[in-house]
Design a protein around this motif. Structure first.
Motif, PDB file in Angstrom:
ATOM      1  N   ALA A 250      -1.024  17.851  -1.353  1.00  0.00           N
ATOM      2  CA  ALA A 250      -1.874  16.668  -1.196  1.00  0.00           C
ATOM      3  C   ALA A 250      -1.556  15.895   0.079  1.00  0.00           C
ATOM      4  CB  ALA A 250      -1.724  15.749  -2.411  1.00  0.00           C
ATOM      5  N   PHE A 251      -0.274  15.819   0.428  1.00  0.00           N
ATOM      6  CA  PHE A 251       0.166  15.024   1.576  1.00  0.00           C
ATOM      7  C   PHE A 251       0.462  15.893   2.800  1.00  0.00           C
ATOM      8  CE2 PHE A 251       2.181  12.139  -1.875  1.00  0.00           C
ATOM      9  CZ  PHE A 251       0.960  11.536  -2.146  1.00  0.00           C
ATOM     10  N   HIS A 252      -0.117  17.080   2.862  1.00  0.00           N
ATOM     11  CA  HIS A 252       0.206  18.053   3.914  1.00  0.00           C
ATOM     12  C   HIS A 252       0.020  17.514   5.332  1.00  0.00           C
ATOM     13  CE1 HIS A 252      -4.155  18.635   3.624  1.00  0.00           C
ATOM     14  NE2 HIS A 252      -4.085  19.049   4.877  1.00  0.00           N
ATOM     15  N   CYS A 253      -0.875  16.568   5.529  1.00  0.00           N
ATOM     16  CA  CYS A 253      -1.139  16.047   6.879  1.00  0.00           C
ATOM     17  C   CYS A 253       0.028  15.249   7.452  1.00  0.00           C
ATOM     18  CB  CYS A 253      -2.390  15.174   6.879  1.00  0.00           C
ATOM     19  SG  CYS A 253      -3.910  16.106   6.662  1.00  0.00           S
ATOM     20  N   TRP A 254       0.873  14.693   6.593  1.00  0.00           N
ATOM     21  CA  TRP A 254       1.931  13.823   7.109  1.00  0.00           C
ATOM     22  C   TRP A 254       3.305  14.027   6.473  1.00  0.00           C
ATOM     23  CZ3 TRP A 254       4.157  11.022   3.294  1.00  0.00           C
ATOM     24  CH2 TRP A 254       3.399  10.757   2.160  1.00  0.00           C
ATOM     25  N   ILE A 255       3.407  14.819   5.433  1.00  0.00           N
ATOM     26  CA  ILE A 255       4.649  14.873   4.652  1.00  0.00           C
ATOM     27  C   ILE A 255       5.870  15.284   5.484  1.00  0.00           C
ATOM     28  CG2 ILE A 255       4.342  17.227   3.773  1.00  0.00           C
ATOM     29  CD1 ILE A 255       5.459  16.093   1.062  1.00  0.00           C
TER      30      ILE A 255
ATOM     31  N   ASN B  74       6.358  14.745   8.792  1.00  0.00           N
ATOM     32  CA  ASN B  74       6.335  14.081  10.097  1.00  0.00           C
ATOM     33  C   ASN B  74       7.636  13.359  10.438  1.00  0.00           C
ATOM     34  OD1 ASN B  74       6.301  11.748   8.572  1.00  0.00           O
ATOM     35  ND2 ASN B  74       4.345  10.991   9.347  1.00  0.00           N
ATOM     36  N   GLY B  75       8.656  13.497   9.603  1.00  0.00           N
ATOM     37  CA  GLY B  75       9.943  12.860   9.863  1.00  0.00           C
ATOM     38  C   GLY B  75      10.154  11.569   9.103  1.00  0.00           C
ATOM     39  N   HIS B  76       9.135  11.079   8.443  1.00  0.00           N
ATOM     40  CA  HIS B  76       9.256   9.835   7.683  1.00  0.00           C
ATOM     41  C   HIS B  76      10.109  10.019   6.427  1.00  0.00           C
ATOM     42  CE1 HIS B  76       8.130   5.907   6.116  1.00  0.00           C
ATOM     43  NE2 HIS B  76       7.793   6.484   4.976  1.00  0.00           N
ATOM     44  N   ASN B  77      10.026  11.196   5.827  1.00  0.00           N
ATOM     45  CA  ASN B  77      10.790  11.492   4.613  1.00  0.00           C
ATOM     46  C   ASN B  77      12.001  12.361   4.949  1.00  0.00           C
ATOM     47  OD1 ASN B  77       8.842  10.420   2.582  1.00  0.00           O
ATOM     48  ND2 ASN B  77       7.536  11.983   3.485  1.00  0.00           N
ATOM     49  N   ASP B  78      13.122  12.063   4.324  1.00  0.00           N
ATOM     50  CA  ASP B  78      14.326  12.872   4.476  1.00  0.00           C
ATOM     51  C   ASP B  78      14.568  13.594   3.148  1.00  0.00           C
ATOM     52  OD1 ASP B  78      16.774  14.036   4.855  1.00  0.00           O
ATOM     53  OD2 ASP B  78      17.835  12.162   5.306  1.00  0.00           O
ATOM     54  N   PHE B  79      14.074  14.828   3.068  1.00  0.00           N
ATOM     55  CA  PHE B  79      14.166  15.560   1.811  1.00  0.00           C
ATOM     56  C   PHE B  79      15.566  16.080   1.515  1.00  0.00           C
ATOM     57  CE2 PHE B  79       9.604  15.717   2.797  1.00  0.00           C
ATOM     58  CZ  PHE B  79       9.141  15.112   1.648  1.00  0.00           C
ATOM     59  N   ALA B  80      16.489  15.941   2.448  1.00  0.00           N
ATOM     60  CA  ALA B  80      17.890  16.280   2.189  1.00  0.00           C
ATOM     61  C   ALA B  80      18.601  15.111   1.495  1.00  0.00           C
ATOM     62  CB  ALA B  80      18.600  16.633   3.489  1.00  0.00           C
ATOM     63  N   ASP B  81      18.011  13.924   1.585  1.00  0.00           N
ATOM     64  CA  ASP B  81      18.593  12.727   0.979  1.00  0.00           C
ATOM     65  C   ASP B  81      18.176  12.662  -0.488  1.00  0.00           C
ATOM     66  OD1 ASP B  81      19.242  10.137   0.091  1.00  0.00           O
ATOM     67  OD2 ASP B  81      18.700   9.221   2.008  1.00  0.00           O
TER      68      ASP B  81
ATOM     69  N   PHE C 106      -0.330   8.463 -11.447  1.00  0.00           N
ATOM     70  CA  PHE C 106      -0.264   8.519  -9.993  1.00  0.00           C
ATOM     71  C   PHE C 106       1.168   8.867  -9.615  1.00  0.00           C
ATOM     72  CE2 PHE C 106      -4.177   6.097 -10.115  1.00  0.00           C
ATOM     73  CZ  PHE C 106      -4.852   6.535  -8.981  1.00  0.00           C
ATOM     74  N   TYR C 107       1.311   9.626  -8.536  1.00  0.00           N
ATOM     75  CA  TYR C 107       2.628  10.021  -8.047  1.00  0.00           C
ATOM     76  C   TYR C 107       2.778   9.571  -6.601  1.00  0.00           C
ATOM     77  CZ  TYR C 107       2.688  13.014 -12.155  1.00  0.00           C
ATOM     78  OH  TYR C 107       2.666  13.476 -13.446  1.00  0.00           O
ATOM     79  N   VAL C 108       3.959   9.050  -6.275  1.00  0.00           N
ATOM     80  CA  VAL C 108       4.256   8.510  -4.962  1.00  0.00           C
ATOM     81  C   VAL C 108       5.617   9.043  -4.515  1.00  0.00           C
ATOM     82  CG1 VAL C 108       4.708   6.374  -3.661  1.00  0.00           C
ATOM     83  CG2 VAL C 108       2.982   6.392  -5.500  1.00  0.00           C
ATOM     84  N   ILE C 109       5.720   9.493  -3.280  1.00  0.00           N
ATOM     85  CA  ILE C 109       7.027   9.842  -2.712  1.00  0.00           C
ATOM     86  C   ILE C 109       7.582   8.564  -2.115  1.00  0.00           C
ATOM     87  CG2 ILE C 109       8.273  11.206  -1.000  1.00  0.00           C
ATOM     88  CD1 ILE C 109       5.953  13.244  -1.139  1.00  0.00           C
ATOM     89  N   THR C 110       8.804   8.222  -2.480  1.00  0.00           N
ATOM     90  CA  THR C 110       9.378   6.976  -1.994  1.00  0.00           C
ATOM     91  C   THR C 110      10.895   7.109  -1.892  1.00  0.00           C
ATOM     92  OG1 THR C 110       9.337   4.568  -2.282  1.00  0.00           O
ATOM     93  CG2 THR C 110       9.555   5.917  -4.289  1.00  0.00           C
TER      94      THR C 110
ATOM     95  N   MET D  96       0.852  -1.180   0.000  1.00  0.00           N
ATOM     96  CA  MET D  96       0.000   0.000   0.000  1.00  0.00           C
ATOM     97  C   MET D  96       0.890   1.232   0.000  1.00  0.00           C
ATOM     98  SD  MET D  96      -2.886  -1.488  -0.084  1.00  0.00           S
ATOM     99  CE  MET D  96      -4.031  -0.136   0.080  1.00  0.00           C
ATOM    100  N   VAL D  97       0.532   2.226  -0.812  1.00  0.00           N
ATOM    101  CA  VAL D  97       1.280   3.476  -0.884  1.00  0.00           C
ATOM    102  C   VAL D  97       0.313   4.651  -0.911  1.00  0.00           C
ATOM    103  CG1 VAL D  97       3.297   2.463  -2.057  1.00  0.00           C
ATOM    104  CG2 VAL D  97       1.421   3.407  -3.420  1.00  0.00           C
ATOM    105  N   ASN D  98       0.764   5.765  -0.383  1.00  0.00           N
ATOM    106  CA  ASN D  98       0.014   7.009  -0.522  1.00  0.00           C
ATOM    107  C   ASN D  98       0.320   7.554  -1.902  1.00  0.00           C
ATOM    108  OD1 ASN D  98       0.615   6.808   2.545  1.00  0.00           O
ATOM    109  ND2 ASN D  98      -1.134   8.188   2.351  1.00  0.00           N
ATOM    110  N   ALA D  99      -0.711   7.934  -2.637  1.00  0.00           N
ATOM    111  CA  ALA D  99      -0.527   8.392  -4.008  1.00  0.00           C
ATOM    112  C   ALA D  99      -1.438   9.578  -4.297  1.00  0.00           C
ATOM    113  CB  ALA D  99      -0.825   7.256  -4.983  1.00  0.00           C
ATOM    114  N   TYR D 100      -1.051  10.313  -5.313  1.00  0.00           N
ATOM    115  CA  TYR D 100      -1.810  11.462  -5.798  1.00  0.00           C
ATOM    116  C   TYR D 100      -1.992  11.279  -7.297  1.00  0.00           C
ATOM    117  CZ  TYR D 100      -2.430  16.218  -7.614  1.00  0.00           C
ATOM    118  OH  TYR D 100      -2.877  17.328  -8.292  1.00  0.00           O
TER     119      TYR D 100
END
Length: 140
Positions: A98-103, A105-112, A44-48, A34-38
């Motif tokens: 789209a993912f503002h509620c959780w984007i 929250n520390g799960h994603n490392d946007f510096a990586d 569909f787009y997924v951050i992964t 299962m993935v969060n998608a837009y």
């Protein structure tokens, strides 16, 4: 072909943070997660994470299948690369909204630079809505 009615339903149903099942294959064996998608315009787009199992499988075999709320489809997985690169600025902004509620929250490392955007370019699908079946050719 995607009719105006089917396009409207797709946008209403999936043009926001949506949970979908994404299937890939490796060595002839399917893997589903299962993935969060837009959704937008047949994709569909997924951050992964670029080094994840799903991305390694898609690199070897880009054919994927998805399932969502009364919708199943086939498509091609495309790694758009680093979330923060300039070419991804427009879609990254839409994903942030789209993912503002959780984007953040520390799960994603946007510096990586391995934090990437997976684009699932749909080829065909079946959508059901209020007793109507829509067979969709996204390539037309």
């Amino acid at each position: 072909m995607l009719s105006a009615e089917a396009a409207k339903i797709m946008k209403e149903r999936f043009g926001k943070d949506s949970l979908i099942a994404l299937a890939t294959t490796e060595g002839g064996m399917p893997s589903v997660r299962m993935v969060n998608a837009y959704y937008e315009d047949g994709m569909f787009y997924v951050i992964t994470y670029g080094c994840s199992g799903k991305m390694k499988q898609i690199e070897k075999n880009p054919a994927v299948a998805i399932a969502g709320d009364w919708f199943t489809a086939h498509g091609r997985g495309i790694n758009l690369g680093y979330f923060g690169k300039s070419e991804n600025q427009e879609i990254a902004g839409k994903l942030r909204a789209a993912f503002h509620c959780w984007i953040d929250n520390g799960h994603n490392d946007f510096a990586d630079e391995n934090t990437c955007i997976l684009c699932i370019r749909l080829t065909d699908g079946v959508l059901f809505s209020h007793g109507t079946r829509y067979d969709i050719d996204f390539t037309a």
